[in-house]
Design an enzyme around this catalytic site. Structure first.
Site, PDB file in Angstrom:
ATOM      1  N   ARG A  49       8.646   5.265  -4.323  1.00 48.95           N
ATOM      2  CA  ARG A  49       7.376   5.059  -3.371  1.00 48.95           C
ATOM      3  C   ARG A  49       6.823   6.263  -2.782  1.00 48.95           C
ATOM      4  O   ARG A  49       7.481   7.605  -3.061  1.00 48.95           O
ATOM      5  CB  ARG A  49       7.632   4.109  -2.141  1.00 48.95           C
ATOM      6  N   GLY A  50       5.634   6.289  -2.001  1.00 45.34           N
ATOM      7  CA  GLY A  50       5.345   7.687  -1.610  1.00 45.34           C
ATOM      8  C   GLY A  50       4.060   8.134  -2.448  1.00 45.34           C
ATOM      9  O   GLY A  50       4.121   8.202  -3.730  1.00 45.34           O
ATOM     10  N   ARG A  86      -0.406   0.338  -8.261  1.00 48.28           N
ATOM     11  CA  ARG A  86      -0.833   0.410  -6.746  1.00 48.28           C
ATOM     12  C   ARG A  86      -2.150   1.132  -6.675  1.00 48.28           C
ATOM     13  O   ARG A  86      -2.386   2.102  -7.075  1.00 48.28           O
ATOM     14  CB  ARG A  86       0.502   1.089  -5.955  1.00 48.28           C
ATOM     15  N   GLN A 186       9.786   1.783   6.450  1.00 47.36           N
ATOM     16  CA  GLN A 186      10.000   3.118   5.817  1.00 47.36           C
ATOM     17  C   GLN A 186      10.537   4.111   6.712  1.00 47.36           C
ATOM     18  O   GLN A 186      11.423   4.964   6.718  1.00 47.36           O
ATOM     19  CB  GLN A 186       8.733   3.504   5.163  1.00 47.36           C
ATOM     20  N   ASP A 227      -2.584   8.291   1.736  1.00 47.04           N
ATOM     21  CA  ASP A 227      -2.588   8.066   0.441  1.00 47.04           C
ATOM     22  C   ASP A 227      -3.666   8.240  -0.385  1.00 47.04           C
ATOM     23  O   ASP A 227      -3.672   8.314  -1.472  1.00 47.04           O
ATOM     24  CB  ASP A 227      -2.154   6.315   0.391  1.00 47.04           C
TER      25      ASP A 227
END
Ligand SMILES: CSC[C@H]1O[C@H](OP(=O)(O)O)[C@H](O)[C@@H]1O
Length: 339
Positions: A49-50, A86, A186, A227
């Site tokens: 993720r990230g 995503r 997270q 993001d």
């Protein structure tokens, strides 16, 4: 492709492996990733993720497929499957666009080099961000951060957490308030793990405690990741960021967004154009992780679960990028359109 090793992704002797972030902090389990199906599942489930890291992971997977002799047509198809995993983090789109341009211009054999470049570029960008941001942080600062933005979200030292690590390395005293960051925790699981590794004094809080700390004057500065940053400086980040920014303005707490240029989407005019990923209701009806799964809501409880929210530029004190720190007047003058 040469060996590439980072905290939560590695390419060694022709094999791609991912540190399963679902299992952190209590288990450090590396999983092989040798197919698009596996990478798609890992990205969707946030095992990787990230914003920057999912772009790097998708690129390394495509490079691996190219080394396996997969055809150009299939590589294009697989890239589009990865793009759909995503929708919010623009780094994924930017990385895939660069890989596809390389495929078009130079063919599959050039993909490993392109993926290596993306990996090393991210490491360098993180270091530049850390240096630029650390200069803003005073000795003895109480920093609040949200979600996870460190070496578990990038190929390097991270963005906001990269700044925190640089402040520590410069010998400044600091303390970090870590938002646990519901629903997927997270902060509580991953940022605490990173703070331990960095030796940074920190305190874990529930997200609903941040406003009280600001009211008590216990937060000197807020550092968050992003993001996707729109051309006008609005940005999408983990849900809960927007409310932090509103309360920060009310209490005159400096609020900085920290990201590489690869998170800026100059084609996105403002925050209203940023697609927001909606996620599985089960993430809000309970919680799951290395400890198993607990459901506390009645079955079929209706849920609203946006993974991100958008913070307007008017709530941002500064944008800490690899190219330096930008103030609102610079952003308003179009600085993000000419990085
Ligand atoms: C430097 S990572 C940026 C960003 O990515 C995280 O989202 P997720 O954990 O869903 O991948 C979070 O929004 C971070 O701030």
């Amino acid at each position: 492709m040469k060996d590439l090793i980072a905290t939560s992704i590695k390419y060694q002797q022709g094999a791609l492996s991912i540190l399963d972030q679902h299992q952190l902090p209590h288990q450090e389990q590396w999983l092989p990733c040798d197919s698009t199906e596996t990478m798609i599942a890992m990205i969707k489930q946030l095992q990787i993720r990230g914003a920057p890291l999912i772009g790097i992971g998708a690129s390394l997977l495509l490079a691996h497929l190219a080394e396996q002799g997969v055809s150009t047509t299939t590589l294009r198809t697989e890239a589009e499957r990865l793009r759909a995993t995503r929708p919010t983090a623009v780094n994924l789109m930017n990385c895939l666009d660069r890989m596809l341009a390389t495929l078009d211009n130079e063919g599959p054999a050039a993909l490993p080099r392109c993926a290596e470049q993306l990996f090393h570029e991210d490491v360098t960008l993180c270091n530049r961000i850390a240096t630029a941001g650390a200069a803003l942080i005073e000795d003895g600062a109480n920093i609040l951060t949200h979600c996870n933005t460190g070496s578990l979200a990038t190929a390097g030292v991270g963005t906001a957490i990269g700044v925190i690590g640089a402040v520590k390395q410069q010998g400044k005293a600091l303390h970090v308030w870590v938002d646990e960051t519901r629903p997927l925790l997270q902060g509580g699981r991953l940022t605490t793990w990173e703070m331990d590794r960095l030796g940074v004094p920190h305190t874990l809080i529930c997200d609903n405690m941040a406003a009280l700390l600001m009211a008590q004057g216990k937060v000197d500065v807020i550092l968050v990741g992003a993001d996707r940053i729109a051309a006008n400086g609005d940005f999408a980040n983990k849900v809960g960021t927007y409310s932090l920014a509103v309360v920060a303005q009310y209490h005159n707490v400096p609020f900085y967004v920290v990201a590489p240029y690869t998170t800026v989407d100059a084609n996105c005019p403002d925050g209203s154009a940023i697609p927001i990923e909606q996620r599985n209701p089960a993430e809000v009806q309970g919680v799951s992780g290395s400890f198993g799964e607990i459901n506390w809501a009645p079955d079929n409880t209706p849920v609203y679960n946006p993974a991100f929210d958008v913070t307007p530029a008017k709530l941002v004190s500064g944008w800490i990028l690899d190219t330096g720190v930008y103030r609102p007047e610079q952003i308003a003058a179009g600085a993000l359109k000419n990085l």
